[in-house]
Motif scaffolding. Structure first.
Motif, short mmCIF file in Angstrom:
data_model
loop_
_atom_site.label_atom_id
_atom_site.label_comp_id
_atom_site.label_asym_id
_atom_site.label_seq_id
_atom_site.Cartn_x
_atom_site.Cartn_y
_atom_site.Cartn_z
N LEU A 1 0.09 0.57 -0.25
CA LEU A 1 0.84 -0.17 -1.36
C LEU A 1 1.98 0.47 -1.11
CD1 LEU A 1 -1.65 0.10 -4.27
CD2 LEU A 1 -0.93 -1.13 -2.95
N MET A 2 2.17 1.37 -0.31
CA MET A 2 3.62 2.48 -0.57
C MET A 2 4.21 1.33 0.88
SD MET A 2 3.03 6.32 -0.37
CE MET A 2 2.32 7.18 -2.23
N LEU B 1 3.32 1.38 -8.16
CA LEU B 1 1.77 1.11 -6.78
C LEU B 1 0.61 1.21 -8.00
CD1 LEU B 1 3.01 2.51 -4.00
CD2 LEU B 1 4.11 0.06 -4.81
N PHE C 1 9.42 4.18 -6.83
CA PHE C 1 8.19 4.04 -6.52
C PHE C 1 7.36 4.62 -7.17
CE2 PHE C 1 10.76 2.06 -2.60
CZ PHE C 1 10.44 2.01 -2.20
N LEU D 1 3.40 5.72 -8.47
CA LEU D 1 2.01 5.09 -8.46
C LEU D 1 1.51 5.70 -9.48
CD1 LEU D 1 -0.24 5.17 -6.01
CD2 LEU D 1 0.31 7.79 -5.79
N ALA E 1 5.36 -2.11 -0.06
CA ALA E 1 5.98 -1.87 -0.94
C ALA E 1 7.47 -1.86 -0.17
CB ALA E 1 6.31 -0.91 -2.17
N THR F 1 -3.73 4.02 -0.57
CA THR F 1 -2.38 4.50 -1.43
C THR F 1 -1.00 3.85 -0.30
OG1 THR F 1 -3.16 6.07 -2.94
CG2 THR F 1 -0.60 6.44 -1.79
N HIS G 1 -3.51 -1.89 -4.98
CA HIS G 1 -4.97 -2.27 -3.82
C HIS G 1 -6.29 -2.05 -4.65
CE1 HIS G 1 -8.10 -0.82 -1.32
NE2 HIS G 1 -7.76 -1.65 -0.63
N TYR H 1 2.52 -4.37 -7.08
CA TYR H 1 1.63 -3.83 -5.98
C TYR H 1 0.16 -3.47 -6.08
CZ TYR H 1 5.52 -4.90 -3.27
OH TYR H 1 7.08 -5.39 -2.78
#
Length: 289
Positions: free
Chosen positions: A73-74, A5, A86, A88, A77, A70, A31, A29
């Motif tokens: 995106l979480m 992410l 995952f 970040l 996913a 954040t 943003h 993913y």
């Protein structure tokens, strides 16, 4: 399956290149800050690599908009039930080892790699970090990094200290239970599902963090350290970050002079990496891989 992410706001060609390197092993993913304008070529490259990207929030440093991006995106996913881990990252992060090696490591662990400390025990820029959660801030509307923003911040601290403002008490949280840390984390599915569900069902947390400063470095730590998952947290996040001023940036923009320190440690990711300053470092890393 694992997902990366990415929160990105600049150097978009470098972000596209990062995706090309990671895509063979990770779902991606991104943003993009709403202020970013992607070119048609960049959109094509992202689409070609199967990257899922969004541009919903006008992201400002220190503001709640980072938490919103954040969590977006979480949640996106987590919709893919095949993903079990995952990562970040920022758009200025870069793998310090081969993506294949990073992927293989996380296929065999259920640990949470997340640094944390009690906010009441730490001062940043001379301010108790707990103030950033205890007091009210509105940096979605005010640019904290401008001269006015800096003066405004000092005034907010002074006035709220005199008035003995305590937002935490209002919402039933103790200062001793607030934890902070670096935003960049690596989290398995069960822990992330728990954190997102807890945040969604405890509305007082959203009320606390949306009016906090740098809540992107606090919300996830506070939830997970106060949970059954605490024993699975490893505070060594394996990110190479130089908290010094270099190339006009703090954290430092990494270059080839950092390579020897990187290879002496056990690092998965590095921050900040910016072309063209970091070209020499990227070349050395590629040769090593």
């Amino acid at each position: 399956m694992q997902a990366v992410l990415i929160l990105a706001h600049k150097n978009i060609d470098q972000v596209v290149e990062l995706c090309e390197r990671l895509k063979p092993y990770f779902e991606i993913y991104i943003h993009f800050d709403k202020k970013v304008e992607l070119t048609s070529r960049q959109r094509t490259e992202l689409g070609k690599n199967g990257v899922k990207y969004y541009s919903k929030y006008n992201v400002k440093w220190g503001s709640y908009s980072i938490v919103r991006a954040t969590i977006l995106l979480m949640k996106k996913a987590l919709m893919n039930k095949k993903i079990n881990y995952f990562h970040l990252l920022s758009g200025q992060d870069w793998p310090m080892q081969s993506p294949e090696k990073i992927y293989s490591f996380f296929q065999n662990t259920d640990k949470i790699y997340m640094n944390y400390w009690r906010a009441v025990d730490v001062k940043k820029t001379g301010e108790p970090e707990i103030w950033w959660v205890k007091y009210y801030f509105n940096y979605d509307n005010i640019n904290r990094r401008t001269f006015f923003g800096k003066i405004y911040h000092r005034l907010l601290l002074m006035v709220q200290t005199v008035l003995r403002i305590n937002k935490l008490k209002k919402y039933g949280w103790k200062a001793e239970n607030i934890y902070a840390g670096q935003e960049w984390v690596d989290v398995p599915r069960d822990a992330l599902e728990y954190a997102i569900n807890y945040y969604d069902t405890h509305k007082e947390l959203e009320k606390i963090f949306r009016t906090s400063f740098c809540s992107d470095e606090i919300w996830l730590q506070t939830i997970l350290v106060n949970s059954k998952f605490k024993d699975r947290i490893d505070k060594n996040i394996h990110h190479f970050i130089e908290m010094i001023e270099k190339h006009g940036s703090r954290p430092a923009i990494l270059d080839e002079d950092d390579f020897s320190k990187i290879i002496q440690g056990d690092y998965w990711w590095g921050r900040k990496v910016e072309r063209p300053i970091s070209n020499g470092l990227i070349k050395l890393l590629d040769e090593r891989i």
